[in-house]
Every structure is written in structure tokens, then in C-alpha cells.
Enzyme design. Structure first.
Site, PDB file in Angstrom:
ATOM      1  N   CYS A   1       0.816  -1.219   0.000  1.00 20.19           N
ATOM      2  CA  CYS A   1       0.000   0.000   0.000  1.00 20.19           C
ATOM      3  C   CYS A   1       0.849   1.269   0.000  1.00 20.19           C
ATOM      4  O   CYS A   1       0.340   2.359  -0.247  1.00 20.19           O
ATOM      5  CB  CYS A   1      -0.950   0.001   1.191  1.00 20.19           C
ATOM      6  SG  CYS A   1      -1.931  -1.492   1.270  1.00 20.19           S
TER       7      CYS A   1
ATOM      8  N   HIS B   1      -3.312   6.809   3.082  1.00 20.98           N
ATOM      9  CA  HIS B   1      -3.743   5.538   2.482  1.00 20.98           C
ATOM     10  C   HIS B   1      -5.121   5.198   3.027  1.00 20.98           C
ATOM     11  O   HIS B   1      -5.377   5.303   4.228  1.00 20.98           O
ATOM     12  CB  HIS B   1      -2.737   4.441   2.824  1.00 20.98           C
ATOM     13  CG  HIS B   1      -3.221   3.073   2.487  1.00 20.98           C
ATOM     14  ND1 HIS B   1      -3.772   2.768   1.265  1.00 20.98           N
ATOM     15  CD2 HIS B   1      -3.265   1.926   3.220  1.00 20.98           C
ATOM     16  CE1 HIS B   1      -4.121   1.501   1.255  1.00 20.98           C
ATOM     17  NE2 HIS B   1      -3.835   0.965   2.427  1.00 20.98           N
TER      18      HIS B   1
ATOM     19  N   ASN C   1     -10.118  -0.473   0.198  1.00 19.75           N
ATOM     20  CA  ASN C   1      -8.656  -0.393   0.182  1.00 19.75           C
ATOM     21  C   ASN C   1      -8.141  -0.887  -1.172  1.00 19.75           C
ATOM     22  O   ASN C   1      -8.292  -2.060  -1.501  1.00 19.75           O
ATOM     23  CB  ASN C   1      -8.112  -1.262   1.327  1.00 19.75           C
ATOM     24  CG  ASN C   1      -6.604  -1.245   1.432  1.00 19.75           C
ATOM     25  OD1 ASN C   1      -5.907  -0.801   0.528  1.00 19.75           O
ATOM     26  ND2 ASN C   1      -6.095  -1.732   2.550  1.00 19.75           N
TER      27      ASN C   1
HETATM   28  O1  UT7 Z   1      -3.691  -1.615   3.718  1.00 22.51           O
HETATM   29  C1  UT7 Z   1      -2.735  -2.146   4.584  1.00 22.51           C
HETATM   30  C2  UT7 Z   1      -3.052  -1.924   5.977  1.00 22.51           C
HETATM   31  N1  UT7 Z   1      -4.269  -2.590   6.358  1.00 22.51           N
HETATM   32  C3  UT7 Z   1      -4.892  -2.178   7.420  1.00 22.51           C
HETATM   33  O2  UT7 Z   1      -4.441  -1.203   7.982  1.00 22.51           O
HETATM   34  C4  UT7 Z   1      -6.081  -2.931   7.921  1.00 22.51           C
HETATM   35  C5  UT7 Z   1      -6.079  -2.878   9.413  1.00 22.51           C
HETATM   36  N2  UT7 Z   1      -7.119  -3.640  10.086  1.00 22.51           N
HETATM   37  C6  UT7 Z   1      -8.431  -3.334  10.054  1.00 22.51           C
HETATM   38  O3  UT7 Z   1      -8.859  -2.476   9.317  1.00 22.51           O
HETATM   39  C7  UT7 Z   1      -9.309  -4.028  11.058  1.00 22.51           C
HETATM   40  O4  UT7 Z   1      -8.512  -4.758  11.955  1.00 22.51           O
HETATM   41  C8  UT7 Z   1     -10.380  -4.983  10.443  1.00 22.51           C
HETATM   42  C9  UT7 Z   1     -11.452  -4.168   9.761  1.00 22.51           C
HETATM   43  C10 UT7 Z   1      -9.730  -5.920   9.463  1.00 22.51           C
HETATM   44  C11 UT7 Z   1     -11.026  -5.796  11.536  1.00 22.51           C
HETATM   45  O5  UT7 Z   1     -11.622  -4.942  12.495  1.00 22.51           O
HETATM   46  P1  UT7 Z   1     -11.329  -5.130  14.052  1.00 22.51           P
HETATM   47  O6  UT7 Z   1     -12.140  -4.130  14.759  1.00 22.51           O
HETATM   48  O7  UT7 Z   1      -9.843  -5.088  14.250  1.00 22.51           O
HETATM   49  O8  UT7 Z   1     -11.906  -6.558  14.328  1.00 22.51           O
HETATM   50  P2  UT7 Z   1     -11.184  -7.832  14.983  1.00 22.51           P
HETATM   51  O9  UT7 Z   1     -10.278  -8.459  13.987  1.00 22.51           O
HETATM   52  O10 UT7 Z   1     -10.613  -7.472  16.315  1.00 22.51           O
HETATM   53  O11 UT7 Z   1     -12.403  -8.775  15.214  1.00 22.51           O
HETATM   54  C12 UT7 Z   1     -13.461  -8.434  16.129  1.00 22.51           C
HETATM   55  C13 UT7 Z   1     -14.606  -9.392  15.938  1.00 22.51           C
HETATM   56  C14 UT7 Z   1     -14.167 -10.859  15.924  1.00 22.51           C
HETATM   57  O12 UT7 Z   1     -15.165 -11.624  16.519  1.00 22.51           O
HETATM   58  P3  UT7 Z   1     -15.033 -12.107  18.049  1.00 22.51           P
HETATM   59  O13 UT7 Z   1     -13.776 -12.923  18.117  1.00 22.51           O
HETATM   60  O14 UT7 Z   1     -14.956 -10.855  18.860  1.00 22.51           O
HETATM   61  O15 UT7 Z   1     -16.273 -12.896  18.281  1.00 22.51           O
HETATM   62  C15 UT7 Z   1     -14.105 -11.186  14.463  1.00 22.51           C
HETATM   63  O16 UT7 Z   1     -14.278 -12.551  14.198  1.00 22.51           O
HETATM   64  O17 UT7 Z   1     -15.219  -9.157  14.672  1.00 22.51           O
HETATM   65  C16 UT7 Z   1     -15.268 -10.384  13.933  1.00 22.51           C
HETATM   66  N3  UT7 Z   1     -15.173 -10.072  12.520  1.00 22.51           N
HETATM   67  C17 UT7 Z   1     -16.250  -9.819  11.768  1.00 22.51           C
HETATM   68  N4  UT7 Z   1     -17.563  -9.808  12.045  1.00 22.51           N
HETATM   69  C18 UT7 Z   1     -18.399  -9.498  11.034  1.00 22.51           C
HETATM   70  C19 UT7 Z   1     -14.048  -9.952  11.765  1.00 22.51           C
HETATM   71  N5  UT7 Z   1     -14.396  -9.640  10.501  1.00 22.51           N
HETATM   72  C20 UT7 Z   1     -15.750  -9.555  10.478  1.00 22.51           C
HETATM   73  C21 UT7 Z   1     -16.674  -9.245   9.476  1.00 22.51           C
HETATM   74  N6  UT7 Z   1     -17.989  -9.223   9.793  1.00 22.51           N
HETATM   75  N7  UT7 Z   1     -16.295  -8.956   8.195  1.00 22.51           N
END
Ligand code: UT7
Length: 332
Positions: free
Chosen positions: A114, A255, A285
Site C-alpha cells: 500500500c 492511504h 482499500n
Molecule cells: O492496507 C494495509 C493496511 N491494512 C490495514 O491497515 C487494515 C487494518 N485492520 C483493520 O482495518 C481491522 O482490523 C479490520 C477491519 C480488518 C477488523 O476490524 P477489528 O475491529 O480489528 O476486528 P477484529 O479483527 O478485532 O475482530 C473483532 C470481531 C471478531 O469476533 P469475536 O472474536 O470478537 O467474536 C471477528 O471474528 O469481529 C469479527 N469479525 C467480523 N464480524 C463481522 C471480523 N471480521 C468480520 C466481518 N464481519 N467482516
């Protein structure tokens, strides 16, 4: 002394749109979750027979037309991409040069995820300032849908396809010049965001033979935290080095990975909402294409005027990062 100036911008997004509702049928997610956690409402997806180079060419044609520079004066093309037309070779940049009918140009790809566009900009600046090249076309183009696992809800909701391009050319006028670019990396965090299979590291692994071998994998939550920290530090350093106050920045173009990351960085830097460029809602993204697509949006909305200062700030797989202080300097 020759300086490098950003003369023009162009971008392209494929016509097909993939909405959050459509993704909710494919994986266990919802429109509400995606908007709340990422700010993304939709992303554009390339047609099956539409390659990364095709999108790069569409963006490049616009940037070239707007630049006021003759096409036969372009002497280098740098394409930043993690989703090249072909694995290893030929480079997407050479395919773009052929489709643009640009002969005898230096053309190569770079891989900085990115941060690719900021890295490409720094390469263009260095080649121009050294006197080796005069007019460089830089392209950030991605068909991320080709390397996205649409059974993984942690990644497939984030990524989209598209391309952006810019023409950078030599100038003796320092007031037009790109002020500074900082780039960096830390391979210790390579496993946060990667396509683990399919390369020479897994050449003898049966996984490498599978269709899914090039799919992206991400430790989203850890990446999120490093992203906020790194993007903020990046900006603080480049502003301090150049003795520029954040209030002097007309357009902060980060980004576009996640609205929450952008807001956290904007708040930490005390930037006003009107300074921060946001396109993540409609493109998701798009990796190396994200920053030039965002600049193009500002340009096409009539809000990017000659002389206005942009601050670019990127972060991505590698890990890589980079920031740039860039005045918009179209040819008069
Ligand atoms: O471009 C390069 C750089 N990339 C980035 O900077 C991306 C950085 N990361 C993110 O944008 C975020 O971490 C995500 C959007 C990918 C995920 O969001 P988050 O708030 O960090 O969620 P998490 O991974 O901590 O997951 C929280 C919960 C989990 O469930 P439990 O374990 O709490 O029951 C996940 O399984 O959300 C769940 N989850 C979802 N639920 C519904 C993860 N993805 C999804 C989804 N829909 N798509």
C-alpha cells in the site's frame, strides 16, 4: 539543480460495484458491521478480462492528457502493484508502456504494497533530480480481487480494484518541487500482511499449486495498531524535518485502509476534517492505487488548485511506510 514536480493526476475505477449487502451473502458479515468497523460501503471490482495493466493504462491516459507533456517525452514508467498481470515477468510497467505505445522507455514494477505509490514517487524524484530522467509516469494499479479470498470475512470486505497515475517532470523552479519524501520498512512484521504461498519460499509446497496460493492473509487487529502508530509518526517526522506546521497542509491524503485508522491519525495530528481526504467509503482499500485515486477525487471535484500543498501518508505490507510533501504543480 533540477527538481521534480507533480504535474497531473488521473484515476480509473472499474464499473462493477460490490456492495456490503452482496458480501453479506458471501460471508458471515453485515453492512452495519463493515460500515462501523471500516467506513467502507462499496468497492469496485474489475471484469474477468480486465487486467491490472488495463486499469493502469486508463488512469495513465488521463494523467498524460492532463499533464501538457508530449507522450514521446515520457522517459520512464514505474508501476507499483502487488497484483501484477503476471507472476514474476513481464512487469506490468512494460505491458503498460506497450499499451500506451510508448517506445524505449525505462519500465519496471516495484513491490511496496500500500506504500507503493509513495515509493514510486520517491524513485521518480530521485531519477529526475539526478538528471537521469525528465518525465516519469508513475502508476499505482491493483486487481486485488484476484488475490482476495472471498471466504475470509476478515479481508474480503476491505479490498477493491482500481488505478491511479501521475506525471512527474523536471523543473528548475523550486517553488513547484516535491518538498520531501520519507520511506521506510520493517521486515520483522512481514507476517502481519502477506500472501504466504506461491513464491519461491513455498516452491516445493503443495499449497503453491493451489488456486488460492496467492490470496492475501492479514492479522487485521495487530496491523491496525501498527498502522495508526506508524502513520502518525511518519507525518510528525516529515513536518518537523521540513519545519512545516500541519495547518499549512491543504490536503492530507492518507492511504485509504480503514476510516477508523484515518480518523485516529487525523485526531492525533489535530487536523481539521476539511484537510483530510476520504474515499475509503466508495473504493475500499485499493493498496498502491489508493492515494492517487484519492488525489484524483479531489482534483475532479475542483478542489485541487495549483500550488496547494498535499501531505501523502501510506502504510502497508512488508511492513512499509512513507510520507511525502507534494505541491500540486500543473504546467502553466
Ligand atoms: O492496507 C494495509 C493496511 N491494512 C490495514 O491497515 C487494515 C487494518 N485492520 C483493520 O482495518 C481491522 O482490523 C479490520 C477491519 C480488518 C477488523 O476490524 P477489528 O475491529 O480489528 O476486528 P477484529 O479483527 O478485532 O475482530 C473483532 C470481531 C471478531 O469476533 P469475536 O472474536 O470478537 O467474536 C471477528 O471474528 O469481529 C469479527 N469479525 C467480523 N464480524 C463481522 C471480523 N471480521 C468480520 C466481518 N464481519 N467482516
Amino acid at each position: 539543480m533540477m527538481y521534480a514536480a507533480l504535474r497531473s493526476i488521473g484515476a480509473y475505477a472499474p464499473s462493477k460495484i460490490l456492495t456490503n449487502e452482496e458480501l453479506s451473502v458471501m460471508v458471515d458479515t453485515s453492512d452495519e458491521w463493515i460500515i462501523k468497523r471500516t467506513g467502507i460501503k462499496e468497492r469496485h471490482i474489475a471484469a474477468k478480462d480486465e487486467f491490472t495493466s488495463d486499469m493502469g493504462v486508463s488512469a495513465a491516459n488521463i494523467a498524460l492528457d492532463r499533464s501538457g507533456i508530449n507522450r514521446d517525452e515520457i522517459d520512464m514508467i514505474v508501476c507499483a502493484t502487488i497484483s501484477p498481470d503476471y507472476f514474476c515477468m513481464p512487469s506490468t510497467a512494460t505491458i503498460i508502456s506497450h499499451k500506451l505505445d510508448l517506445k524505449n522507455v525505462t519500465a519496471f514494477d516495484i513491490s511496496a504494497a500500500c506504500t507503493g505509490f509513495v515509493y514510486a514517487l520517491s524513485i521518480a524524484k530521485a531519477f529526475i533530480e539526478s538528471g537521469m530522467k525528465k518525465n516519469v509516469l508513475i502508476v499505482g494499479a491493483e486487481k486485488l480481487s484476484a488475490i482476495t479470498d472471498y471466504t475470509d470475512r476478515g479481508t474480503c470486505i476491505l479490498f477493491g480494484d482500481g488505478a491511479g497515475a501521475a506525471v512527474i517532470s523536471a523543473t528548475k523552479d523550486k517553488s513547484e518541487a516535491i518538498i520531501d519524501i520519507h520511506t521506510g520498512s520493517d521486515g520483522e512484521y512481514a507476517d502481519l500482511l502477506m500472501t504466504p504461498n506461491g513464491g519461491s519460499g513455498s516452491a516445493h509446497d503443495s499449497l503453491a499449486q493451489e488456486a488460492s496460493s496467492c490470496f492475501m492473509q492479514m492479522k487485521g487487529n495487530e496491523t491496525f495498531k501498527v498502522a495508526v502508530r506508524t502513520l502518525t509518526k511518519d507525518v510528525e517526522e516529515i513536518l518537523e524535518t521540513n519545519n512545516i506546521d500541519s495547518s499549512e497542509i491543504k490536503h492530507f491524503v492518507p492511504h485509504q485502509a480503514n476510516l477508523r485508522i484515518i480518523k485516529a491519525v487525523g485526531d492525533a495530528l489535530k487536523l481539521k476534517d476539511e484537510q483530510v481526504v476520504l474515499t475509503v467509503e466508495k473504493y475500499g482499500n485499493t493498496s498502491s492505487a489508493s492515494i492517487p485515486m484519492a488525489i484524483n477525487d479531489v482534483y475532479e471535484s475542483g478542489n485541487l488548485k495549483a500550488g496547494e500543498l498535499m501531505l501523502l501518508d501510506a502504510f502497508g505490507g512488508g511492513l512499509t511506510w512513507g510520507s511525502a510533501l507534494v505541491p500540486f504543480s500543473p504546467l502553466k
